[in-house]
Design a protein around this motif. Sequence first.
Motif, PDB file in Angstrom:
ATOM      1  N   LEU A 170       0.854  -1.189   0.000  1.00 42.89           N
ATOM      2  CA  LEU A 170       0.000   0.000   0.000  1.00 42.89           C
ATOM      3  C   LEU A 170       0.888   1.236   0.000  1.00 42.89           C
ATOM      4  N   THR A 171       0.493   2.243  -0.757  1.00 43.87           N
ATOM      5  CA  THR A 171       1.246   3.491  -0.821  1.00 43.87           C
ATOM      6  C   THR A 171       0.301   4.654  -0.546  1.00 43.87           C
TER       7      THR A 171
ATOM      8  N   PRO B 180      -8.099  -5.061   1.174  1.00 44.75           N
ATOM      9  CA  PRO B 180      -9.080  -3.967   1.071  1.00 44.75           C
ATOM     10  C   PRO B 180      -9.471  -3.386   2.429  1.00 44.75           C
ATOM     11  N   GLN B 181      -9.596  -4.252   3.440  1.00 41.88           N
ATOM     12  CA  GLN B 181      -9.972  -3.765   4.761  1.00 41.88           C
ATOM     13  C   GLN B 181      -8.852  -2.918   5.365  1.00 41.88           C
ATOM     14  N   VAL B 182      -7.610  -3.364   5.209  1.00 44.70           N
ATOM     15  CA  VAL B 182      -6.471  -2.585   5.706  1.00 44.70           C
ATOM     16  C   VAL B 182      -6.397  -1.251   4.975  1.00 44.70           C
TER      17      VAL B 182
ATOM     18  N   VAL C  89      -1.115  -4.423   9.277  1.00 49.69           N
ATOM     19  CA  VAL C  89       0.047  -3.632   8.864  1.00 49.69           C
ATOM     20  C   VAL C  89       1.273  -4.131   9.618  1.00 49.69           C
ATOM     21  N   GLU C  90       2.300  -4.521   8.886  1.00 49.25           N
ATOM     22  CA  GLU C  90       3.520  -5.029   9.514  1.00 49.25           C
ATOM     23  C   GLU C  90       4.570  -3.939   9.710  1.00 49.25           C
ATOM     24  N   ALA C  91       4.649  -3.002   8.758  1.00 47.69           N
ATOM     25  CA  ALA C  91       5.637  -1.925   8.870  1.00 47.69           C
ATOM     26  C   ALA C  91       5.270  -0.820   7.893  1.00 47.69           C
ATOM     27  N   CYS C  92       5.778   0.387   8.155  1.00 48.92           N
ATOM     28  CA  CYS C  92       5.571   1.510   7.244  1.00 48.92           C
ATOM     29  C   CYS C  92       6.831   2.365   7.219  1.00 48.92           C
TER      30      CYS C  92
END
Length: 401
Positions: free
Chosen positions: A63-64, A237-239, A89-92
């Motif tokens: 995701l961006t 989609p939910q994330v 979400v694992e990391a950003c």
Amino acid sequence: MLPRLFARRYLFSRASRSVVNLISGLSVVAVAVPVAAMIVLLSVFNGFETLIKGNCSVFDADLTLSPCEGQTFDVAGVDSLAVSRVPGVEACSFILEQSALLEHGGRQATATVRGVDDRYGEVFPFAETISSGTPDVRIGDLERIVVGQTMAYMLGIRSLADADIHLYAVRRGSFSSLLPVQNYSRRTVPVGGAFSVDLESERSHVLVSLRLAQDLFSLPGRASALSIRVAPDADLPQVRRAVAEIAGGNFRVQTRSEMRASFYRIMTYEKWGIFFIALLVLVVASFSVVGALAMLIVDKHDDIRTLGALGADRMLVRAIFRTEGLLICGLGALFGLVLGVGAALLQQHFGLIEIPAETFLTKSYPVEFRFSDLLTVAAAFAAVAFALSNITVRSMIKKIS
């Protein structure tokens, strides 16, 4: 039941050995080869598709998050901590991308400079692509740059030792035609590593630290995107919806497929284009079944008259020879599917056929067999076989009867 009995006897009976049976056997082979070729072609295309998508994952996140207006946004304006707490979400990681001029030893090239923070490696599998050096863009206070192998070749970098690259970016807010040198920000950074993916990415991207990129482009405290890694078992989609709610209406959240929508669309068109071309070849090859079936009907003319004398109507006679045609096509399809699936799986697991190019991303042709392709080929050929057999039988029996 009765049509299948006659059809099997015409094809397999020991007492029924003639040129017609030989032609029927050759028709089975003529059908098997294009069916196997379709399976292999689709599997090879799947392999290249997976390989390319895997390379895209090095620079495109799951995701961006990017601004709806403008190219950059204030890092403090996005609650990255809240985003990282979203289930799935694992990391950003924040990134800043801008174009710049690279120079080394009198050679110049333009590239997209991607500034990355310390969590970049948790979002992207970038370390796996490093062919020499390390993926670190900063060691303590020492800034480093990581370039692609193609870019290193373009700039004449033969060794990472004592290799410095000069970065030039347009200075924002000031322009002077009298002193053009002052219009550019310049930074000199040693090369810390080289990565190897596809040629386009190696030529177009270089990595530096986010701090250096903000300083080079005169964009303190700003970023161009927040890259997010999503767990494999998470509902994407939910994330995405949860991240969009946190970011607000000034930001858009895109998946990897949406970031390269036109590219993936072209790949899909190419795959189905190849499928229909191969299907056309299969249809042409299937005309050998038409010839064999027509010759068999002529050869069994006396049997048809005998069946008519015994009370068999035209529908029964047509069903017998229609079943014969389907039986020939079915045997050819079965042999072709076994041959194609076997060849695809052998190449997929053992890589028997290698690509004669040392600079390619893989040593052997990438192949990925998918059961859905087998079903698609089988369904398409079943429709072709039924249509050809039915048309041939209706035409021939009408003429003979």
